[in-house]
Design a protein around this motif. Structure first.
Motif, PDB file in Angstrom:
ATOM      1  N   LYS A  14       0.802  -1.117  -0.043  1.00 32.03           N
ATOM      2  CA  LYS A  14      -0.077   0.029   0.084  1.00 32.03           C
ATOM      3  C   LYS A  14       1.013   1.175   0.031  1.00 32.03           C
ATOM      4  O   LYS A  14       1.946   1.244   0.878  1.00 32.03           O
ATOM      5  N   ASP A  22       1.020   5.482  -0.268  1.00 38.02           N
ATOM      6  CA  ASP A  22       0.232   6.717   0.570  1.00 38.02           C
ATOM      7  C   ASP A  22       0.658   8.017  -0.203  1.00 38.02           C
ATOM      8  O   ASP A  22       1.790   8.508  -0.274  1.00 38.02           O
ATOM      9  N   ASN A  23      -0.356   8.728  -0.964  1.00 34.25           N
ATOM     10  CA  ASN A  23      -0.093  10.028  -1.484  1.00 34.25           C
ATOM     11  C   ASN A  23       0.899  10.295  -2.614  1.00 34.25           C
ATOM     12  O   ASN A  23       1.671  11.133  -2.539  1.00 34.25           O
ATOM     13  N   VAL A  24       0.766   8.954  -3.246  1.00 35.98           N
ATOM     14  CA  VAL A  24       1.797   8.967  -4.558  1.00 35.98           C
ATOM     15  C   VAL A  24       0.881   9.337  -5.701  1.00 35.98           C
ATOM     16  O   VAL A  24      -0.027   8.730  -6.270  1.00 35.98           O
ATOM     17  N   LYS A  25       1.804   9.969  -6.375  1.00 34.83           N
ATOM     18  CA  LYS A  25       1.156  10.556  -8.013  1.00 34.83           C
ATOM     19  C   LYS A  25       1.911  10.152  -9.135  1.00 34.83           C
ATOM     20  O   LYS A  25       3.179  10.727  -9.026  1.00 34.83           O
ATOM     21  N   GLY A  52      -2.980   2.288  -4.289  1.00 34.32           N
ATOM     22  CA  GLY A  52      -2.943   3.537  -3.649  1.00 34.32           C
ATOM     23  C   GLY A  52      -2.039   4.695  -4.316  1.00 34.32           C
ATOM     24  O   GLY A  52      -1.725   5.801  -3.608  1.00 34.32           O
ATOM     25  N   ILE A  53      -1.777   4.098  -5.414  1.00 37.52           N
ATOM     26  CA  ILE A  53      -1.195   5.520  -6.638  1.00 37.52           C
ATOM     27  C   ILE A  53      -2.021   6.163  -7.335  1.00 37.52           C
ATOM     28  O   ILE A  53      -2.692   5.133  -8.011  1.00 37.52           O
ATOM     29  N   THR A  54      -2.153   7.299  -7.446  1.00 42.18           N
ATOM     30  CA  THR A  54      -2.782   7.940  -8.577  1.00 42.18           C
ATOM     31  C   THR A  54      -2.351   8.341  -9.568  1.00 42.18           C
ATOM     32  O   THR A  54      -1.103   8.766  -9.707  1.00 42.18           O
ATOM     33  N   ASN A 104       0.287  18.499 -10.190  1.00 37.83           N
ATOM     34  CA  ASN A 104      -0.087  17.606  -9.023  1.00 37.83           C
ATOM     35  C   ASN A 104       1.233  16.992  -8.279  1.00 37.83           C
ATOM     36  O   ASN A 104       1.251  16.074  -7.441  1.00 37.83           O
TER      37      ASN A 104
END
Length: 264
Positions: free
Chosen positions: A154, A156-159, A175-177, A205
């Protein structure tokens, strides 16, 4: 002599029936391996695209057609991707239609592969009712393995930005955007306006990573990475060779590459 020939015939017949298995086909290694894990020794799986070949430009050969003789069902990916299957097999099931996916890269997703596994087990049950319990049990094991693997990774807050939109769903599941992509497809070359829009979106971003496949070969990806000062993370989309000889290993090695490159 007649008695001897008769005995030999009986022995050959016995081996034929004891070794009987369903013959099914598909296009790519990941789906072929998934079918093999559900069918195991009861199913003979044929897949056409060899390791290293580009599925976007694949054309079946005469040898491929011969290999499909006796196939009970062909598990195709997408009509835009392997519509040739309609000419090669009597019964063809397009998996993306079954799972209602608009992206042809359906094997690059935990959720999709779970759904595909269920569809495969159901179809094998229809073809071999006596082995139905066997297929369902193997599918349940497959489901548990996918769930276990997915839950171990998982972010967290990865773009990220993608080279082309193959990994969007897979990335989201851990959890990767993905904020967008550079090229829509293999034959698509983005114009200056499109590139500027994508680059500005990535900057807005705070994108520091670009996710590409091993077969993504284009200088434009490196140029965009240099402009963004972003790192290119290369993932393997198909496998079937070296360490990628198992669908779970394919997922896990890609997840390990993401973890290693993002955490550096």
């Amino acid at each position: 002599m007649k008695i001897k020939l008769f005995l030999i015939s009986l022995i050959m017949l016995a081996f034929t029936y004891s070794g009987y298995c369903l013959k099914v086909a598909t296009t790519l290694f990941p789906i072929a391996d998934l079918i093999s894990k559900i069918g195991k020794e009861k199913v003979d799986v044929v897949y056409l695209i060899k390791p290293g070949e580009d599925p976007h430009h694949f054309e079946p050969t005469i040898d491929d057609i011969k290999r499909l003789q006796g196939v009970s069902i062909y598990f195709a990916v997408d009509k835009r991707f392997d519509s040739f299957a309609l000419k090669l097999a009597k019964k063809v099931l397009f998996l993306n239609d079954e799972i209602k996916s608009n992206n042809p890269h359906i094997w690059l997703s935990f959720e999709n592969m779970k759904q595909i596994g269920k569809i495969v087990s159901q179809k094998l049950c229809e073809l071999d009712n006596k082995g139905c319990g066997f297929y369902k049990e193997n599918y349940d094991e497959l489901l548990m393995e996918f769930n276990s693997l997915e839950n171990r990774y998982k972010f967290d807050n990865v773009k990220v930005l993608e080279c082309h939109p193959a990994w969007t769903k897979f990335l989201a599941e851990v959890g990767i955007t993905s904020v967008g992509y550079i090229k829509k497809g293999r034959e698509h070359e983005p114009g200056i306006k499109t590139l500027n829009r994508v680059i500005n979106l990535a900057k807005k971003n705070g994108v520091k990573y670009i996710v590409c496949a091993t077969n993504d070969k284009n200088k434009i990806f490196n140029k965009v990475a240099n402009i963004l000062n972003a790192k290119i993370i290369v993932l393997e989309p198909i496998g079937g060779y070296d360490g990628y000889t198992d669908i779970f290993k394919l997922f896990e090695l890609n997840l390990n590459n993401l973890k290693k490159d993002i955490n550096e």
